[in-house]
Each structure stands twice: as structure tokens, then as C-alpha cells.
Design an enzyme around this catalytic site. Sequence first.
Site, PDB file in Angstrom:
ATOM      1  N   PRO A 102       0.674  -1.180  -0.201  1.00 31.79           N
ATOM      2  CA  PRO A 102      -0.412   0.469  -0.084  1.00 31.79           C
ATOM      3  C   PRO A 102       1.240   0.925   0.383  1.00 31.79           C
ATOM      4  O   PRO A 102       1.679   1.388   0.566  1.00 31.79           O
ATOM      5  CB  PRO A 102      -0.744  -0.036   1.436  1.00 31.79           C
ATOM      6  CG  PRO A 102       0.164  -1.019   2.104  1.00 31.79           C
ATOM      7  CD  PRO A 102       1.175  -1.886   0.838  1.00 31.79           C
ATOM      8  N   ARG A 106       9.079   1.592  -2.450  1.00 31.85           N
ATOM      9  CA  ARG A 106       9.659   2.109  -2.941  1.00 31.85           C
ATOM     10  C   ARG A 106       9.270   2.254  -4.536  1.00 31.85           C
ATOM     11  O   ARG A 106       9.592   3.220  -5.548  1.00 31.85           O
ATOM     12  CB  ARG A 106      10.857   3.262  -2.606  1.00 31.85           C
ATOM     13  CG  ARG A 106      10.617   3.600  -1.208  1.00 31.85           C
ATOM     14  CD  ARG A 106      11.674   3.976  -0.872  1.00 31.85           C
ATOM     15  NE  ARG A 106      11.423   5.287   0.894  1.00 31.85           N
ATOM     16  CZ  ARG A 106      11.175   4.535   1.778  1.00 31.85           C
ATOM     17  NH1 ARG A 106      11.430   3.100   2.005  1.00 31.85           N
ATOM     18  NH2 ARG A 106      10.994   4.874   3.371  1.00 31.85           N
ATOM     19  N   HIS A 134       7.900  -0.676   7.684  1.00 32.40           N
ATOM     20  CA  HIS A 134       6.924   0.571   7.055  1.00 32.40           C
ATOM     21  C   HIS A 134       8.195   1.544   6.386  1.00 32.40           C
ATOM     22  O   HIS A 134       8.311   2.821   5.567  1.00 32.40           O
ATOM     23  CB  HIS A 134       6.612   1.459   7.675  1.00 32.40           C
ATOM     24  CG  HIS A 134       4.762   2.359   6.902  1.00 32.40           C
ATOM     25  ND1 HIS A 134       4.190   2.084   7.687  1.00 32.40           N
ATOM     26  CD2 HIS A 134       5.107   3.013   6.389  1.00 32.40           C
ATOM     27  CE1 HIS A 134       3.226   2.743   7.303  1.00 32.40           C
ATOM     28  NE2 HIS A 134       3.663   3.726   6.095  1.00 32.40           N
TER      29      HIS A 134
HETATM   30  C1  LIG Z   1       5.719   7.006   0.063  1.00 31.64           C
HETATM   31  C2  LIG Z   1       4.746   6.026   0.722  1.00 31.64           C
HETATM   32  C3  LIG Z   1       3.675   6.113   0.667  1.00 31.64           C
HETATM   33  C4  LIG Z   1       3.628   4.906   1.800  1.00 31.64           C
HETATM   34  N1  LIG Z   1       2.496   4.888   2.017  1.00 31.64           N
HETATM   35  C5  LIG Z   1       1.342   3.241   2.933  1.00 31.64           C
HETATM   36  C6  LIG Z   1       0.607   3.388   3.378  1.00 31.64           C
HETATM   37  O1  LIG Z   1      -0.431   3.996   3.464  1.00 31.64           O
HETATM   38  N2  LIG Z   1       0.167   2.428   4.288  1.00 31.64           N
HETATM   39  C7  LIG Z   1       0.819   1.136   4.342  1.00 31.64           C
HETATM   40  O2  LIG Z   1       0.945   0.279   5.434  1.00 31.64           O
HETATM   41  N3  LIG Z   1       2.066   0.873   4.160  1.00 31.64           N
HETATM   42  C8  LIG Z   1       2.681   2.217   3.209  1.00 31.64           C
HETATM   43  N4  LIG Z   1       3.383   2.829   3.387  1.00 31.64           N
HETATM   44  C9  LIG Z   1       4.993   1.620   3.194  1.00 31.64           C
HETATM   45  C10 LIG Z   1       4.844   0.245   2.104  1.00 31.64           C
HETATM   46  O3  LIG Z   1       3.675   0.002   2.583  1.00 31.64           O
HETATM   47  C11 LIG Z   1       6.297  -0.487   2.248  1.00 31.64           C
HETATM   48  O4  LIG Z   1       5.235  -0.802   3.636  1.00 31.64           O
HETATM   49  C12 LIG Z   1       7.236   0.084   2.712  1.00 31.64           C
HETATM   50  O5  LIG Z   1       7.668   0.749   1.709  1.00 31.64           O
HETATM   51  C13 LIG Z   1       7.910  -0.484   2.058  1.00 31.64           C
HETATM   52  O6  LIG Z   1       9.082  -0.442   2.738  1.00 31.64           O
HETATM   53  P1  LIG Z   1      10.316  -0.494   0.663  1.00 31.64           P
HETATM   54  O7  LIG Z   1       9.570   1.350   0.715  1.00 31.64           O
HETATM   55  O8  LIG Z   1      11.572   0.161   1.111  1.00 31.64           O
HETATM   56  O9  LIG Z   1       9.982  -1.096  -0.232  1.00 31.64           O
HETATM   57  C14 LIG Z   1       4.265   3.679   2.102  1.00 31.64           C
HETATM   58  C15 LIG Z   1       5.358   3.745   1.823  1.00 31.64           C
HETATM   59  C16 LIG Z   1       5.772   5.160   0.869  1.00 31.64           C
HETATM   60  C17 LIG Z   1       7.236   5.151   0.090  1.00 31.64           C
END
Ligand SMILES: Cc1cc2nc3c(=O)[nH]c(=O)nc-3n(C[C@H](O)[C@H](O)[C@H](O)COP(=O)(O)O)c2cc1C
Length: 380
Positions: free
Chosen positions: A101, A314, A259
Site C-alpha cells: 500500500p 518505493r 514501513h
Molecule cells: C510513499 C509511501 C507511502 C506509503 N503509504 C503507506 C500506506 O498508506 N499504508 C501502509 O501500510 N504502508 C505505506 N507505506 C509503506 C509501504 O507499504 C511499505 O511497507 C514500504 O514502502 C516498504 O519499504 P520499501 O519502500 O523500502 O520497499 C508507504 C510507503 C511509501 C514509500
Amino acid sequence: MSDDFEAANFGVIEGEAWMSEKKTEEFRSLTEMVQLARKHLDRGDWDYLVGAADTEASLRRNRAALESWVFKPRILNDVSKVNVESALLGSAMRIPVILPPIGSVQAFEAGGGTSVAKAAQDFGILQILSSACAPDYETVARDVPGDRIYQLYLVGDEAWMDDHISRALAAGYTGFCLTADTQVYSRRERDVMKGYVPMSGRSATAGGDFSHQASMTWDTVAHIKEKHDIPLVVKGVMHGDDASRCVEAGVDVVYISNHGGRQLDHTKACIDALPEVAAAVAGRVPVVVDGGFMRGADVVKGLCLGADFVGMGRFEGLAMAAGGSAGLMRGLKILEQEIRISMALLGAPDLAALNPTLLERAQPLAEPSVLSAFPLLEDY
Ligand SMILES: Cc1cc2nc3c(=O)[nH]c(=O)nc-3n(C[C@H](O)[C@H](O)[C@H](O)COP(=O)(O)O)c2cc1C
């Protein structure tokens, strides 16, 4: 192996004008995908995507830990066919990757959640749609019918939550995700110092009472399991004891995440939480891990250490920024090639062949510096 894999390996895609302005989604490599994303995003949206909480240590630790695992490849196994397909919650998965998400994903490309949904469906993997993005979950389900998981931030009471879960089920969602690592919203210095407000914070549906996220407990999990006939994913598990408790509570998917370093700073790396959580789950339900996974080889490392699927947040945002739905599709195809090539060179013809004996720890390539606690010093 798929035609795409063979075509790319034999250079067919090399001959075309991939970088023309009109075909920006047709990048040749993931490096070019990131270059394009950087070019397309303004500083606020870029920092919102790549940034994390406080000192960004959790974010950097995710990457450092991934880089500290090195392969011990096996030779002379027949890898003329590499099978990377599986299934999650009854949905076929072309590669062992899930799209996590992403709130405000519409900041990276106007189609937002719908563009991600199209790419996920065309490519053949599951998306988890965030409640903090546009369009809303019912619109996305109408525009792109198909299997999908809905992640809801609790900004209302139990009756409010029940209403949304029932509506998600009615709209065709095949799973529901509770994000448990966001009891409160963190301080993300890149955003704080610019006064940047993510689009979800500006939208009409925002403004709910976030304190419901903070008061969420195991009773919430029990309530959802009792009341709703929808598979439940709990996202944000970092401790073996919580993983066991999830399984005992009937949770259908245990999702390891910090996260992406955007919530609690100074957590252990997600890939380092993986062996403990995988041992606690002991194969009873699927395990997903995310946090720092950017390349095919990263995915393979996660699978070796006990994950069934890897989330790439990301990566999803960068691919969307590079070229929307088509960019995400292209990024996933390159990722698929990287996974297949890594597995072939590791001597692993299928997912079952991946195991911890194919990895060992080594000195990470980049050392943290004395200024690691202030990674933004040079930029601001
Ligand atoms: C721009 C952005 C927005 C995110 N929004 C949410 C969200 O609305 N809900 C949620 O559970 N995690 C959110 N996340 C966390 C991602 O779901 C995920 O856990 C995380 O991006 C994983 O790490 P990575 O970016 O290194 O792959 C968000 C991450 C990013 C980068």
C-alpha cells in the site's frame, strides 16, 4: 521461461529507441527507471517517496542488511527452466512480489491507485491498495475488477471499520490488511522541513480521527476474524512473538515491515527480522517481507531467508513516477528478469530450491559515516 525473458536475454529489446520523450516508460534498466522518476517528480514528492522518519536509520539499515547478505551459488544444477510462479490467497502470482500500500500514490502519477491496479492485473501479481490514496477503493474496484487487497487506516470506530470492510468485500476485494506499525504518524524531517503535506492529507476523505490507529489491539484482530469472511493480513510484524500471536489469532498472512523506515526509527532491518518470524510462523501461513528491496537479487535473498513474497514499496512509487501504469509494468518485467537470472546463476530452478544455505553474512560494501545521523546535511 517466458518469451520476455528469452527475448531480453538475447538482446531483442536493445535495438529500440527506449529513451525517446514520448516513450518514457520504456526504460532499459531499473537505474533508468529511477532516473526518470527523479526527472518527473518535484523535490517535495521525491522526498516524500524516498524519505523516512527521523535520522532515516531504519531505512538505511534495511539496505545495509540486504547488502550484508551474499550468495553462495550452487553449480551444475539444470536451470534451463526457472519457475517463479506461485499463489497467494488464491490468486496466481507471476513473481513472488506484492505491491504494498502506498498512500498518495497519485502524487507520482495522476491515475494513482487505478494505475497500479491496472499494472498489477496486467502483469499478474497482487496489489494492496491504501485507504490513503486516490481514487477510493470502490472506484478502483469498479474501474479494474479483479483480486486485490485493501489496507485501511482506522480513522473511525469499530462500526466505521466494519462498514468499510463489508463494502470492500462487496466491491470484490479478496483480502483485508491492517497496518499495525502506524499507531501514530512519525516525523519525517524532509517533509517537516519543507512543510510538505502528502496529497492524502489534503484530500476530502482525510481528517478522520487517527487515534483509532493508536488504540488498535489484538481485540481488533479477533473482531475482524470473527465478524468478516475475508482473509486478514497484518502488516508491520517485526517480532517472533507477535508473528506467533498472529497465527494463533487466525491471521492469514504475516507481513514483516518497518514501513520502509518511515515509522519507528532505529528498528532492526526487516530482512533481519525474517528468520525469527519465519521460524515462529513455521509455514502455517504465508510470510511477506518488505523494506529496502529494490532489485531481483534482493527478492531472491528474502525468499532464501524464509519469505514467501517480497513487498516493494518505493520500487512501486518510482516505477509509477517513471511512467505510470506502463512504467510499473515495464519495471516489473525487468524485475522478473533479474529474479530469473539471479535464480539461474544461483543454481535454483524454482522457489522451493531457495534456502538459507545459499546465503552468508559479509561485510557490507558501504560503511556508515560519522554523519550518518544527519543524512540530509548536504541537501538542505
Ligand atoms: C510513499 C509511501 C507511502 C506509503 N503509504 C503507506 C500506506 O498508506 N499504508 C501502509 O501500510 N504502508 C505505506 N507505506 C509503506 C509501504 O507499504 C511499505 O511497507 C514500504 O514502502 C516498504 O519499504 P520499501 O519502500 O523500502 O520497499 C508507504 C510507503 C511509501 C514509500
